[in-house]
Design an enzyme around this catalytic site. Structure first.
Site, PDB file in Angstrom:
ATOM      1  CG  HIS A   1       8.850   4.567 -18.106  1.00 42.17           C
ATOM      2  ND1 HIS A   1       9.124   3.275 -18.476  1.00 42.17           N
ATOM      3  CD2 HIS A   1       7.625   4.565 -17.522  1.00 42.17           C
ATOM      4  CE1 HIS A   1       8.114   2.495 -18.122  1.00 42.17           C
ATOM      5  NE2 HIS A   1       7.190   3.252 -17.556  1.00 42.17           N
TER       6      HIS A   1
ATOM      7  CG  HIS B   1       7.483   8.726 -30.713  1.00 44.84           C
ATOM      8  ND1 HIS B   1       8.154   8.286 -31.830  1.00 44.84           N
ATOM      9  CD2 HIS B   1       6.276   8.107 -30.757  1.00 44.84           C
ATOM     10  CE1 HIS B   1       7.417   7.432 -32.513  1.00 44.84           C
ATOM     11  NE2 HIS B   1       6.275   7.306 -31.889  1.00 44.84           N
TER      12      HIS B   1
ATOM     13  CB  CYS C   1       2.559   9.811 -36.097  1.00 44.02           C
ATOM     14  SG  CYS C   1       2.205   8.038 -36.227  1.00 44.02           S
TER      15      CYS C   1
ATOM     16  CG  HIS D   1       4.894   3.220 -30.121  1.00 50.71           C
ATOM     17  ND1 HIS D   1       3.812   2.695 -30.797  1.00 50.71           N
ATOM     18  CD2 HIS D   1       5.176   4.425 -30.708  1.00 50.71           C
ATOM     19  CE1 HIS D   1       3.457   3.523 -31.767  1.00 50.71           C
ATOM     20  NE2 HIS D   1       4.260   4.576 -31.735  1.00 50.71           N
TER      21      HIS D   1
ATOM     22  CD  GLU E   1       6.457   3.648 -34.510  1.00 47.53           C
ATOM     23  OE1 GLU E   1       5.376   3.917 -35.078  1.00 47.53           O
ATOM     24  OE2 GLU E   1       7.509   4.282 -34.714  1.00 47.53           O
TER      25      GLU E   1
ATOM     26  CG  HIS F   1       1.762   8.226 -30.400  1.00 45.14           C
ATOM     27  ND1 HIS F   1       2.191   9.295 -31.177  1.00 45.14           N
ATOM     28  CD2 HIS F   1       2.343   7.128 -30.950  1.00 45.14           C
ATOM     29  CE1 HIS F   1       2.966   8.863 -32.158  1.00 45.14           C
ATOM     30  NE2 HIS F   1       3.093   7.549 -32.030  1.00 45.14           N
TER      31      HIS F   1
END
Length: 281
Positions: free
Chosen positions: A70, A15, A26, A32, A109, A30
């Site tokens: 994914h 995201h 952000c 998580h 997160e 990237h």
């Protein structure tokens, strides 16, 4: 008595946050490993001994949360700005229509950052102080019996116990030690035992001199008496055990000494299934 159960899920996704400005890290795409905790609250079923079958919660959670795995979250309608806050609300709204009684969704997160969406918020306790103990555990075996006559095989778990209590603001300096001692006493007879519900959903329990018999239609389980702890309940599901521990602490002399107004027990069965039971004193 208020009881909550929590199950944990994971998914991996990419995201970016479109509103933070180009200078913010952000703003770049990237990824998580997200951990999601789904909490359901309600009354314990007097026969089954649970609020909801963890398997039903797992199924609904996989349907909703698995759909994000994914994926680029920004491309999913409703998650154009996929902050943890928006993600927690997005998941709550979709889980609440599948599972009755969802009270909160927490999104982790990162190992140190999380967000909880809980409609209605928390009730303030201006005249009390919260204390807590953790790091306690017990290992036990049990058999779950169902009203249709079926049962699970004898099996076991490690249970991790955390307790919070709300006490008068002028409580003693050793309040935490007193609460820990009360918790140790409350779980002492559960440690390294087979936990037997004395009022199973079907059949009955016979306590003899050397053995305990769980007598079911077409089936009898016989166990050494010295291995067993009988619990005055219909089930040894995690919800029932958390409620038992909370009530034992609430009824202990320690609650009088500490002027406890509320006790909350969190009981983790294995690694993912968490139950929270709260007793007003």
């Amino acid at each position: 008595m208020s009881t909550e159960i929590t199950k944990e899920f994971t998914f991996e996704a990419a995201h970016h946050l479109p509103s933070v400005g180009d200078a913010h890290k952000c703003s770049r795409t990237h990824g998580h490993l997200f951990r999601v905790e789904v909490t359901v609250g309600g009354e314990i079923d007097p026969i089954m001994g649970w609020i909801i079958d963890f398997a039903d919660l797992a199924k609904a959670g996989k349907e909703v949360i698995g759909a994000l795995d994914h994926r680029v979250l920004n491309n999913i309608p409703g998650l154009e700005n996929p902050t943890s806050e928006n993600l927690a609300k997005y998941l709550f709204d979709r889980l609440a229509v599948r599972i009755h009684g969802v009270t909160a969704v927490t999104v982790h997160e990162s190992p140190t950052s999380k967000c909880t969406y809980r409609p209605g918020g928390q009730v303030a306790r201006p005249t009390t102080v919260q204390i807590g103990v953790s790091g306690l555990s017990f290992a036990a075996a049990h058999i779950l019996v169902f009203p249709n006559g079926e049962r699970e095989p004898l099996h076991g778990h490690d249970y991790r116990v955390s307790v919070s209590a709300w006490i008068a603001g002028n409580g003693p300096d050793n309040a935490q030690e007193i609460l820990r001692a009360a918790t140790v006493d409350a779980i002492a007879d559960l440690e390294h035992r087979v936990l037997i519900a004395s009022k199973p959903a079907i059949g009955h329990v016979e306590v003899l001199q050397d053995v305990v018999k769980l007598v079911l239609p077409g089936d009898t389980v016989t166990l050494p008496r010295s291995d067993c702890t009988l619990i005055d309940t219909t089930s040894t599901a995690t919800e029932a055990l958390a409620a038992l521990i909370a009530q034992r602490i609430a009824d202990s002399a320690a609650t009088t000494d500490l002027k406890v107004s509320e006790v909350s027990v969190s009981l983790l069965e294995g690694t993912q299934d968490l139950v929270k039971s709260t007793v007003k004193c």
